[in-house]
Motif scaffolding. Structure first.
Motif, short mmCIF file in Angstrom:
data_model
loop_
_atom_site.label_atom_id
_atom_site.label_comp_id
_atom_site.label_asym_id
_atom_site.label_seq_id
_atom_site.Cartn_x
_atom_site.Cartn_y
_atom_site.Cartn_z
N SER A 29 -62.83 -47.22 72.31
CA SER A 29 -63.05 -47.94 73.56
C SER A 29 -63.87 -47.10 74.52
O SER A 29 -63.70 -45.88 74.60
CB SER A 29 -61.69 -48.25 74.21
OG SER A 29 -61.85 -48.67 75.54
N PRO A 30 -64.78 -47.72 75.29
CA PRO A 30 -65.52 -46.95 76.29
C PRO A 30 -64.63 -46.41 77.40
O PRO A 30 -65.06 -45.58 78.19
CB PRO A 30 -66.54 -47.95 76.83
CG PRO A 30 -66.01 -49.29 76.47
CD PRO A 30 -65.17 -49.11 75.25
N PHE A 31 -63.37 -46.83 77.45
CA PHE A 31 -62.42 -46.31 78.43
C PHE A 31 -61.85 -44.96 78.00
O PHE A 31 -61.07 -44.36 78.73
CB PHE A 31 -61.28 -47.29 78.70
CG PHE A 31 -61.72 -48.50 79.49
CD1 PHE A 31 -61.93 -48.42 80.86
CD2 PHE A 31 -61.92 -49.71 78.86
CE1 PHE A 31 -62.33 -49.53 81.58
CE2 PHE A 31 -62.32 -50.82 79.58
CZ PHE A 31 -62.53 -50.74 80.94
N THR A 32 -62.19 -44.48 76.80
CA THR A 32 -61.78 -43.15 76.35
C THR A 32 -63.00 -42.25 76.33
O THR A 32 -64.14 -42.72 76.21
CB THR A 32 -61.18 -43.21 74.92
OG1 THR A 32 -62.20 -43.58 74.00
CG2 THR A 32 -60.00 -44.18 74.84
N LEU A 33 -62.81 -40.94 76.43
CA LEU A 33 -63.95 -40.02 76.36
C LEU A 33 -64.69 -40.11 75.02
O LEU A 33 -65.92 -40.15 75.01
CB LEU A 33 -63.53 -38.60 76.66
CG LEU A 33 -63.31 -38.30 78.15
CD1 LEU A 33 -62.84 -36.86 78.34
CD2 LEU A 33 -64.55 -38.57 78.96
N ALA A 48 -67.37 -48.10 84.33
CA ALA A 48 -66.53 -49.22 84.71
C ALA A 48 -67.00 -49.65 86.09
O ALA A 48 -67.35 -48.81 86.92
CB ALA A 48 -65.06 -48.80 84.74
N HIS A 49 -67.05 -50.93 86.32
CA HIS A 49 -67.44 -51.46 87.62
C HIS A 49 -66.27 -52.26 88.17
O HIS A 49 -65.78 -53.18 87.53
CB HIS A 49 -68.67 -52.36 87.50
CG HIS A 49 -69.05 -53.00 88.78
ND1 HIS A 49 -68.96 -54.35 88.98
CD2 HIS A 49 -69.49 -52.48 89.95
CE1 HIS A 49 -69.35 -54.65 90.21
NE2 HIS A 49 -69.66 -53.51 90.82
N CYS A 50 -65.78 -51.86 89.34
CA CYS A 50 -64.65 -52.56 89.97
C CYS A 50 -65.17 -53.84 90.62
O CYS A 50 -66.04 -53.79 91.49
CB CYS A 50 -63.99 -51.67 91.02
SG CYS A 50 -62.62 -52.49 91.87
N THR A 51 -64.63 -54.96 90.19
CA THR A 51 -65.07 -56.24 90.75
C THR A 51 -64.41 -56.52 92.10
O THR A 51 -64.79 -57.46 92.78
CB THR A 51 -64.81 -57.40 89.78
OG1 THR A 51 -63.40 -57.48 89.52
CG2 THR A 51 -65.56 -57.18 88.47
N PRO A 59 -67.27 -41.21 83.77
CA PRO A 59 -67.07 -42.15 82.68
C PRO A 59 -66.11 -43.25 83.10
O PRO A 59 -65.37 -43.11 84.08
CB PRO A 59 -66.49 -41.31 81.56
CG PRO A 59 -66.33 -39.93 82.05
CD PRO A 59 -66.77 -39.87 83.46
N PRO A 60 -66.10 -44.37 82.35
CA PRO A 60 -65.23 -45.50 82.72
C PRO A 60 -63.76 -45.12 82.78
O PRO A 60 -63.29 -44.30 82.00
CB PRO A 60 -65.47 -46.51 81.59
CG PRO A 60 -66.81 -46.16 81.05
CD PRO A 60 -66.91 -44.66 81.17
N ARG A 61 -63.07 -45.72 83.74
CA ARG A 61 -61.61 -45.56 83.89
C ARG A 61 -61.00 -46.96 83.81
O ARG A 61 -61.66 -47.94 84.06
CB ARG A 61 -61.22 -44.95 85.23
CG ARG A 61 -62.04 -43.79 85.74
CD ARG A 61 -61.75 -42.49 85.08
NE ARG A 61 -62.23 -41.31 85.77
CZ ARG A 61 -63.47 -40.99 86.07
NH1 ARG A 61 -64.44 -41.83 85.85
NH2 ARG A 61 -63.78 -39.83 86.61
N THR A 62 -59.72 -47.00 83.53
CA THR A 62 -59.04 -48.29 83.42
C THR A 62 -58.63 -48.86 84.77
O THR A 62 -58.25 -50.02 84.85
CB THR A 62 -57.79 -48.17 82.53
OG1 THR A 62 -56.93 -47.17 83.09
CG2 THR A 62 -58.18 -47.81 81.11
N ALA A 63 -58.70 -48.05 85.80
CA ALA A 63 -58.38 -48.51 87.15
C ALA A 63 -59.34 -47.84 88.13
O ALA A 63 -59.79 -46.71 87.90
CB ALA A 63 -56.94 -48.17 87.52
N CYS A 64 -59.64 -48.54 89.19
CA CYS A 64 -60.58 -48.05 90.19
C CYS A 64 -59.95 -46.95 91.02
O CYS A 64 -58.84 -47.11 91.53
CB CYS A 64 -61.02 -49.20 91.09
SG CYS A 64 -62.13 -48.70 92.41
N TYR A 65 -60.65 -45.82 91.18
CA TYR A 65 -60.12 -44.78 92.06
C TYR A 65 -60.51 -45.04 93.50
O TYR A 65 -60.10 -44.31 94.39
CB TYR A 65 -60.49 -43.37 91.60
CG TYR A 65 -61.94 -43.09 91.31
CD1 TYR A 65 -62.34 -42.79 90.02
CD2 TYR A 65 -62.90 -43.09 92.31
CE1 TYR A 65 -63.67 -42.51 89.73
CE2 TYR A 65 -64.22 -42.81 92.03
CZ TYR A 65 -64.61 -42.52 90.73
OH TYR A 65 -65.91 -42.24 90.46
#
Length: 164
Positions: A29-33, A48-51, A59-65
Protein backbone atom coordinates in the motif's frame (compact mmCIF):
# COMPACT_ATOMS: atom_id res chain seq x y z
CA UNK A 1 -15.84 8.40 8.26
CA UNK A 2 -17.00 11.67 6.85
CA UNK A 3 -19.98 10.28 4.98
CA UNK A 4 -22.03 7.15 5.78
CA UNK A 5 -21.63 5.99 2.17
CA UNK A 6 -17.82 6.07 2.35
CA UNK A 7 -16.01 2.78 2.66
CA UNK A 8 -12.45 2.11 3.79
CA UNK A 9 -9.91 2.81 1.05
CA UNK A 10 -7.98 -0.08 -0.42
CA UNK A 11 -4.98 0.13 -2.73
CA UNK A 12 -7.02 0.64 -5.87
CA UNK A 13 -10.10 2.69 -5.06
CA UNK A 14 -10.54 6.45 -4.95
CA UNK A 15 -13.03 6.91 -2.14
CA UNK A 16 -12.42 9.75 0.29
CA UNK A 17 -11.83 7.62 3.36
CA UNK A 18 -8.35 6.33 4.09
CA UNK A 19 -7.67 2.96 5.69
CA UNK A 20 -9.28 2.72 9.10
CA UNK A 21 -7.75 -0.49 10.46
CA UNK A 22 -4.40 -2.26 10.09
CA UNK A 23 -6.07 -4.98 7.97
CA UNK A 24 -7.07 -2.30 5.43
CA UNK A 25 -3.39 -1.72 4.57
CA UNK A 26 -1.46 -4.26 2.54
CA UNK A 27 2.34 -4.50 2.47
CA UNK A 28 2.49 -2.74 -0.89
CA UNK A 29 0.00 0.00 0.00
CA UNK A 30 1.23 3.55 -0.66
CA UNK A 31 0.34 4.21 2.99
CA UNK A 32 3.42 2.16 4.00
CA UNK A 33 7.03 3.20 3.41
CA UNK A 34 7.73 0.11 1.23
CA UNK A 35 4.67 0.96 -0.88
CA UNK A 36 5.66 4.62 -1.10
CA UNK A 37 9.21 3.74 -2.19
CA UNK A 38 7.96 1.11 -4.67
CA UNK A 39 5.83 3.82 -6.30
CA UNK A 40 8.80 6.22 -6.27
CA UNK A 41 10.97 3.56 -7.98
CA UNK A 42 8.24 3.34 -10.64
CA UNK A 43 8.40 7.10 -11.16
CA UNK A 44 5.41 8.11 -9.06
CA UNK A 45 5.73 10.59 -6.19
CA UNK A 46 2.63 9.94 -4.09
CA UNK A 47 0.98 11.89 -1.28
CA UNK A 48 -2.15 11.53 0.74
CA UNK A 49 -4.46 14.48 0.18
CA UNK A 50 -6.89 15.40 2.96
CA UNK A 51 -10.27 16.16 1.45
CA UNK A 52 -11.29 17.97 4.66
CA UNK A 53 -8.55 20.62 4.96
CA UNK A 54 -6.49 20.23 1.77
CA UNK A 55 -3.23 19.18 3.45
CA UNK A 56 -0.86 17.01 1.39
CA UNK A 57 1.08 14.34 3.30
CA UNK A 58 4.35 13.06 1.81
CA UNK A 59 4.93 10.17 2.31
CA UNK A 60 1.21 9.31 2.55
CA UNK A 61 -0.32 8.85 6.00
CA UNK A 62 -3.62 7.25 6.91
CA UNK A 63 -4.78 10.35 8.77
CA UNK A 64 -4.19 14.04 8.24
CA UNK A 65 -1.71 15.66 10.61
CA UNK A 66 -3.34 19.02 9.84
CA UNK A 67 -6.84 18.24 11.09
CA UNK A 68 -6.83 14.56 12.13
CA UNK A 69 -9.32 13.49 9.47
CA UNK A 70 -9.12 10.09 7.81
CA UNK A 71 -10.73 11.50 4.67
CA UNK A 72 -7.62 11.10 2.56
CA UNK A 73 -6.99 10.07 -1.03
CA UNK A 74 -3.78 9.13 -2.79
CA UNK A 75 -2.60 11.62 -5.40
CA UNK A 76 0.47 11.76 -7.61
CA UNK A 77 2.50 14.87 -6.91
CA UNK A 78 4.42 17.21 -9.19
CA UNK A 79 8.19 16.83 -9.16
CA UNK A 80 8.89 20.56 -9.20
CA UNK A 81 8.80 23.11 -6.42
CA UNK A 82 10.54 25.92 -4.57
CA UNK A 83 13.22 25.76 -1.88
CA UNK A 84 11.72 26.91 1.43
CA UNK A 85 14.85 26.48 3.55
CA UNK A 86 18.15 24.63 3.33
CA UNK A 87 21.27 23.66 5.21
CA UNK A 88 24.50 21.72 4.86
CA UNK A 89 25.26 18.46 6.62
CA UNK A 90 28.99 18.10 7.07
CA UNK A 91 28.94 14.87 9.10
CA UNK A 92 26.19 12.75 7.54
CA UNK A 93 25.21 9.19 8.48
CA UNK A 94 27.80 6.58 7.54
CA UNK A 95 26.04 5.49 4.33
CA UNK A 96 26.34 9.06 2.99
CA UNK A 97 29.85 9.81 4.31
CA UNK A 98 31.44 9.91 0.86
CA UNK A 99 28.92 12.53 -0.29
CA UNK A 100 29.72 15.10 2.44
CA UNK A 101 29.07 17.92 2.67
CA UNK A 102 25.44 17.32 1.72
CA UNK A 103 23.06 20.15 0.90
CA UNK A 104 19.56 19.38 2.18
CA UNK A 105 16.43 21.44 1.59
CA UNK A 106 12.77 21.53 2.42
CA UNK A 107 10.99 21.97 -0.89
CA UNK A 108 7.41 23.07 -1.30
CA UNK A 109 6.16 21.15 -4.31
CA UNK A 110 3.85 22.89 -6.75
CA UNK A 111 0.92 21.07 -5.08
CA UNK A 112 1.73 22.63 -1.69
CA UNK A 113 3.16 19.41 -0.24
CA UNK A 114 6.56 19.73 1.43
CA UNK A 115 9.35 17.22 1.01
CA UNK A 116 12.82 17.19 2.53
CA UNK A 117 15.63 15.97 0.35
CA UNK A 118 19.22 16.22 -0.74
CA UNK A 119 19.98 18.91 -3.32
CA UNK A 120 22.56 18.14 -5.98
CA UNK A 121 24.21 21.56 -5.69
CA UNK A 122 26.75 23.15 -3.38
CA UNK A 123 25.30 25.14 -0.50
CA UNK A 124 26.64 28.43 -1.89
CA UNK A 125 24.72 27.90 -5.16
CA UNK A 126 21.33 27.59 -3.43
CA UNK A 127 18.94 30.32 -2.29
CA UNK A 128 15.45 30.35 -0.83
CA UNK A 129 12.93 30.41 -3.65
CA UNK A 130 15.11 28.49 -6.13
CA UNK A 131 13.16 26.20 -8.45
CA UNK A 132 14.10 22.53 -8.20
CA UNK A 133 12.99 19.25 -9.70
CA UNK A 134 12.91 15.87 -7.97
CA UNK A 135 15.07 13.12 -9.45
CA UNK A 136 14.99 9.46 -8.41
CA UNK A 137 18.30 7.65 -8.19
CA UNK A 138 19.59 4.17 -7.47
CA UNK A 139 21.52 4.42 -4.16
CA UNK A 140 24.68 2.74 -5.46
CA UNK A 141 24.81 4.98 -8.54
CA UNK A 142 25.35 8.04 -6.34
CA UNK A 143 27.84 6.44 -3.98
CA UNK A 144 25.71 5.32 -1.04
CA UNK A 145 27.37 2.37 0.66
CA UNK A 146 24.96 -0.61 0.44
CA UNK A 147 26.50 -2.17 3.56
CA UNK A 148 24.70 0.45 5.66
CA UNK A 149 21.22 -0.24 4.29
CA UNK A 150 18.66 -2.14 6.30
CA UNK A 151 17.48 -5.30 4.54
CA UNK A 152 14.06 -3.84 3.70
CA UNK A 153 15.68 -0.71 2.21
CA UNK A 154 17.77 -2.58 -0.37
CA UNK A 155 15.39 -1.86 -3.26
CA UNK A 156 14.41 1.65 -2.17
CA UNK A 157 15.53 4.47 -4.43
CA UNK A 158 16.79 7.78 -3.10
CA UNK A 159 15.48 11.12 -4.18
CA UNK A 160 17.40 14.30 -4.81
CA UNK A 161 16.52 17.73 -6.10
CA UNK A 162 18.27 19.41 -9.03
CA UNK A 163 18.21 23.13 -9.70
CA UNK A 164 16.13 24.04 -12.76
Amino acid sequence: MTDPTDTPMDDSDTTTTGPLAPDDITADSPFTLPGFFDALADGELLAAHCTECGTHLVPPRTACYGCGSRAVTIEEQPRTGDVVTYTSINRPPSAFADLAPITVAIVELDSGARLTGRVEAPLEDLTIGDRVELQVRDPESIGIDPDYQLSYEEDWPVHAFELI
